[in-house]
Design a protein around this motif. Structure first.
Motif, PDB file in Angstrom:
ATOM      1  N   PHE A  81       0.827  -1.222   0.000  1.00 58.22           N
ATOM      2  CA  PHE A  81       0.000   0.000   0.000  1.00 58.22           C
ATOM      3  C   PHE A  81       0.857   1.267   0.000  1.00 58.22           C
ATOM      4  O   PHE A  81       0.488   2.282  -0.579  1.00 58.22           O
ATOM      5  CB  PHE A  81      -0.945  -0.008   1.206  1.00 58.22           C
ATOM      6  CG  PHE A  81      -1.904   1.146   1.248  1.00 58.22           C
ATOM      7  CD1 PHE A  81      -2.765   1.411   0.191  1.00 58.22           C
ATOM      8  CD2 PHE A  81      -1.979   1.966   2.366  1.00 58.22           C
ATOM      9  CE1 PHE A  81      -3.657   2.471   0.231  1.00 58.22           C
ATOM     10  CE2 PHE A  81      -2.872   3.032   2.410  1.00 58.22           C
ATOM     11  CZ  PHE A  81      -3.700   3.274   1.346  1.00 58.22           C
ATOM     12  N   SER A  82       2.042   1.197   0.644  1.00 55.65           N
ATOM     13  CA  SER A  82       2.888   2.394   0.724  1.00 55.65           C
ATOM     14  C   SER A  82       3.473   2.755  -0.641  1.00 55.65           C
ATOM     15  O   SER A  82       3.997   3.841  -0.827  1.00 55.65           O
ATOM     16  CB  SER A  82       4.014   2.195   1.741  1.00 55.65           C
ATOM     17  OG  SER A  82       4.982   1.305   1.230  1.00 55.65           O
ATOM     18  N   ARG A  83       3.387   1.846  -1.603  1.00 47.89           N
ATOM     19  CA  ARG A  83       3.909   2.138  -2.936  1.00 47.89           C
ATOM     20  C   ARG A  83       2.784   2.359  -3.945  1.00 47.89           C
ATOM     21  O   ARG A  83       3.020   2.380  -5.156  1.00 47.89           O
ATOM     22  CB  ARG A  83       4.847   1.011  -3.397  1.00 47.89           C
ATOM     23  CG  ARG A  83       6.032   0.826  -2.446  1.00 47.89           C
ATOM     24  CD  ARG A  83       7.172   0.062  -3.065  1.00 47.89           C
ATOM     25  NE  ARG A  83       7.824   0.828  -4.119  1.00 47.89           N
ATOM     26  CZ  ARG A  83       8.787   1.730  -3.903  1.00 47.89           C
ATOM     27  NH1 ARG A  83       9.216   1.982  -2.687  1.00 47.89           N
ATOM     28  NH2 ARG A  83       9.316   2.372  -4.913  1.00 47.89           N
ATOM     29  N   VAL A  84       1.575   2.548  -3.430  1.00 49.04           N
ATOM     30  CA  VAL A  84       0.419   2.769  -4.298  1.00 49.04           C
ATOM     31  C   VAL A  84       0.262   4.262  -4.595  1.00 49.04           C
ATOM     32  O   VAL A  84       0.270   5.084  -3.691  1.00 49.04           O
ATOM     33  CB  VAL A  84      -0.865   2.230  -3.634  1.00 49.04           C
ATOM     34  CG1 VAL A  84      -2.112   2.743  -4.352  1.00 49.04           C
ATOM     35  CG2 VAL A  84      -0.864   0.706  -3.628  1.00 49.04           C
ATOM     36  N   VAL A  85       0.149   4.596  -5.874  1.00 47.72           N
ATOM     37  CA  VAL A  85      -0.149   5.953  -6.300  1.00 47.72           C
ATOM     38  C   VAL A  85      -1.428   5.886  -7.128  1.00 47.72           C
ATOM     39  O   VAL A  85      -1.587   5.011  -7.980  1.00 47.72           O
ATOM     40  CB  VAL A  85       1.004   6.534  -7.147  1.00 47.72           C
ATOM     41  CG1 VAL A  85       0.630   7.910  -7.680  1.00 47.72           C
ATOM     42  CG2 VAL A  85       2.275   6.624  -6.331  1.00 47.72           C
ATOM     43  N   HIS A  86      -2.341   6.822  -6.866  1.00 46.33           N
ATOM     44  CA  HIS A  86      -3.613   6.871  -7.571  1.00 46.33           C
ATOM     45  C   HIS A  86      -3.360   7.437  -8.975  1.00 46.33           C
ATOM     46  O   HIS A  86      -2.781   8.507  -9.114  1.00 46.33           O
ATOM     47  CB  HIS A  86      -4.548   7.778  -6.784  1.00 46.33           C
ATOM     48  CG  HIS A  86      -5.988   7.506  -7.010  1.00 46.33           C
ATOM     49  ND1 HIS A  86      -6.963   8.063  -6.219  1.00 46.33           N
ATOM     50  CD2 HIS A  86      -6.639   6.760  -7.918  1.00 46.33           C
ATOM     51  CE1 HIS A  86      -8.158   7.657  -6.650  1.00 46.33           C
ATOM     52  NE2 HIS A  86      -7.982   6.873  -7.679  1.00 46.33           N
ATOM     53  N   LEU A 143      -1.413   2.749  -9.501  1.00 47.15           N
ATOM     54  CA  LEU A 143      -0.091   2.310  -9.922  1.00 47.15           C
ATOM     55  C   LEU A 143       0.642   1.835  -8.674  1.00 47.15           C
ATOM     56  O   LEU A 143       0.781   2.587  -7.708  1.00 47.15           O
ATOM     57  CB  LEU A 143       0.657   3.470 -10.568  1.00 47.15           C
ATOM     58  CG  LEU A 143       2.106   3.196 -10.975  1.00 47.15           C
ATOM     59  CD1 LEU A 143       2.181   2.180 -12.112  1.00 47.15           C
ATOM     60  CD2 LEU A 143       2.789   4.497 -11.403  1.00 47.15           C
ATOM     61  N   VAL A 144       1.034   0.573  -8.700  1.00 50.07           N
ATOM     62  CA  VAL A 144       1.871   0.066  -7.607  1.00 50.07           C
ATOM     63  C   VAL A 144       3.303   0.185  -8.100  1.00 50.07           C
ATOM     64  O   VAL A 144       3.693  -0.520  -9.042  1.00 50.07           O
ATOM     65  CB  VAL A 144       1.522  -1.391  -7.249  1.00 50.07           C
ATOM     66  CG1 VAL A 144       2.290  -1.833  -6.001  1.00 50.07           C
ATOM     67  CG2 VAL A 144       0.028  -1.554  -7.030  1.00 50.07           C
ATOM     68  N   ARG A 145       4.043   1.124  -7.525  1.00 51.22           N
ATOM     69  CA  ARG A 145       5.389   1.410  -8.028  1.00 51.22           C
ATOM     70  C   ARG A 145       6.355   0.310  -7.632  1.00 51.22           C
ATOM     71  O   ARG A 145       6.390  -0.126  -6.479  1.00 51.22           O
ATOM     72  CB  ARG A 145       5.892   2.746  -7.476  1.00 51.22           C
ATOM     73  CG  ARG A 145       5.033   3.935  -7.895  1.00 51.22           C
ATOM     74  CD  ARG A 145       5.559   5.230  -7.321  1.00 51.22           C
ATOM     75  NE  ARG A 145       5.701   5.157  -5.873  1.00 51.22           N
ATOM     76  CZ  ARG A 145       6.677   5.738  -5.184  1.00 51.22           C
ATOM     77  NH1 ARG A 145       7.620   6.426  -5.794  1.00 51.22           N
ATOM     78  NH2 ARG A 145       6.723   5.636  -3.883  1.00 51.22           N
ATOM     79  N   GLY A 146       7.151  -0.135  -8.603  1.00 50.59           N
ATOM     80  CA  GLY A 146       8.220  -1.073  -8.299  1.00 50.59           C
ATOM     81  C   GLY A 146       9.375  -0.326  -7.653  1.00 50.59           C
ATOM     82  O   GLY A 146       9.345   0.900  -7.511  1.00 50.59           O
ATOM     83  N   GLU A 147      10.404  -1.015  -7.219  1.00 51.38           N
ATOM     84  CA  GLU A 147      11.573  -0.359  -6.634  1.00 51.38           C
ATOM     85  C   GLU A 147      12.176   0.598  -7.652  1.00 51.38           C
ATOM     86  O   GLU A 147      12.325   0.265  -8.823  1.00 51.38           O
ATOM     87  CB  GLU A 147      12.632  -1.400  -6.224  1.00 51.38           C
ATOM     88  CG  GLU A 147      12.211  -2.296  -5.058  1.00 51.38           C
ATOM     89  CD  GLU A 147      11.935  -1.520  -3.771  1.00 51.38           C
ATOM     90  OE1 GLU A 147      12.665  -0.540  -3.507  1.00 51.38           O
ATOM     91  OE2 GLU A 147      10.992  -1.879  -3.038  1.00 51.38           O
ATOM     92  N   GLY A 148      12.495   1.822  -7.211  1.00 54.15           N
ATOM     93  CA  GLY A 148      13.126   2.802  -8.090  1.00 54.15           C
ATOM     94  C   GLY A 148      12.165   3.512  -9.029  1.00 54.15           C
ATOM     95  O   GLY A 148      12.572   4.305  -9.869  1.00 54.15           O
ATOM     96  N   GLN A 149      10.851   3.240  -8.892  1.00 45.49           N
ATOM     97  CA  GLN A 149       9.859   3.912  -9.755  1.00 45.49           C
ATOM     98  C   GLN A 149       9.213   5.070  -9.033  1.00 45.49           C
ATOM     99  O   GLN A 149       8.868   4.941  -7.870  1.00 45.49           O
ATOM    100  CB  GLN A 149       8.758   2.930 -10.156  1.00 45.49           C
ATOM    101  CG  GLN A 149       9.090   2.152 -11.408  1.00 45.49           C
ATOM    102  CD  GLN A 149       7.887   1.347 -11.863  1.00 45.49           C
ATOM    103  OE1 GLN A 149       7.349   0.536 -11.092  1.00 45.49           O
ATOM    104  NE2 GLN A 149       7.471   1.526 -13.094  1.00 45.49           N
TER     105      GLN A 149
END
Lengths: 149, 151
Positions: A81-86, A143-149
């Motif tokens: 959830f902490s890597r989720v961007v709307h 968007l669930v950001r991957g590492e470095g995204q």
């Protein structure tokens, strides 16, 4: 952890109802800096032909995000959830949401697309009233950001 | 709070491309905490700077849904009835970073909104209002469109 591609097509059936209260409508309206009296004053809402205080156009996000939480908190989903961007949001209102409504949401996972190390997930909440009548259809892309995204 | 606007726009008077209005919205960290509580979205990227930085964001950013929800108020007030907005969508293109101005009167960010008539549907008697929503000169929402049912 990678996003589970098998999520696409999954349906989470309607769970507990959300009771729309007058004070919640007022609180949410203030939080989005709404000033229209139909959110705050019963006479003003009734003068426009509504049975009770009217919710702001984006109020259904409360119900939609509760439904989304069932996916995000599903241990099988792999979503951090902490890597989720709307990324995108839409509300289609079949009728106004007013205080006193009891709403339920059925969540559909319409699309899961890998993007870099992450994924774009599109969900649709079909929100209906206690009588089963359609109230709103909301679609969200996160968007669930991957590492470095 | 009793005077309801009776001057609702009439479909026949609308022209594609016409501006319906504009406004500026000041945003503070306090507004984001308020929105978190009201909406139930407690993602710490909207209230904890260290956390936001740790997940590679520039700092605390506004909830996209705060910006979306606040931007449509221009349309609601113009339409004269919140229920007139039957369809509302947007893409969240850029985050809105909100500086910590706690203890001062300064806003942490200012969002500017301009609404224009983007399309008219005579059969349905609806107007699509296109919202240009910017912060510090950058578009933060794109394809922000509200469809309004008119009397």
């Amino acid at each position: 952890m990678a996003i589970n591609p098998d999520l696409q097509g999954r349906v989470y059936p309607a769970a507990e109802a959300y009771d729309v209260g007058r004070e919640k409508i007022r609180e949410f309206a203030r939080a989005v800096k709404a000033q229209h009296p139909a959110h705050f004053d019963l006479d003003a809402a009734r003068a426009l032909g509504h049975a009770d205080l009217v919710a702001p156009p984006s109020f259904a996000i409360i119900v939609a995000q509760r439904a989304d939480a069932r996916l995000i908190e599903d241990p099988e989903s792999g979503i951090d959830f902490s890597r989720v961007v709307h990324a995108e949001q839409r509300f289609i209102h079949h009728r106004p949401i007013v205080a006193g409504d009891r709403l339920v949401a059925e969540l559909h996972v319409d699309q899961v697309r890998a993007m870099g190390g992450g994924a774009m997930i599109t969900t649709r909440a079909e929100i209906s009233g206690e009588d089963g009548g359609k109230v709103a259809t909301t679609t969200s892309s996160i968007l669930v950001r991957g590492e470095g995204q | 709070m009793s005077a309801v606007s009776v001057s609702r726009p009439r479909f026949e008077t609308l022209e594609k491309g016409a501006e319906i209005g504009r406004r500026e919205i000041s945003v503070t960290r306090s507004d984001l905490v308020t929105y978190a509580g009201a909406s139930g979205d407690f993602n710490p990227i909207h209230w904890n700077n260290d956390f936001a930085v740790s997940v590679e964001l520039p700092g605390v950013i506004a909830h996209g849904m705060f910006t979306m929800g606040a931007a449509v108020q221009l349309v609601v007030d113009w339409a004269g009835d919140p229920a007139a907005v039957i369809d509302y969508q947007t893409r969240f293109t850029k985050p809105v970073p909100v500086a910590d101005t706690t203890g001062t009167d300064a806003p942490g960010a200012v969002v500017e909104i301009v609404g224009t008539v983007g399309a008219l549907d005579a059969e349905a008697r609806t107007a699509r209002i296109d919202l240009a929503v910017t912060c510090a000169g950058q578009r933060v929402l794109t394809k922000a469109q509200a469809v309004v049912k008119l009397p």
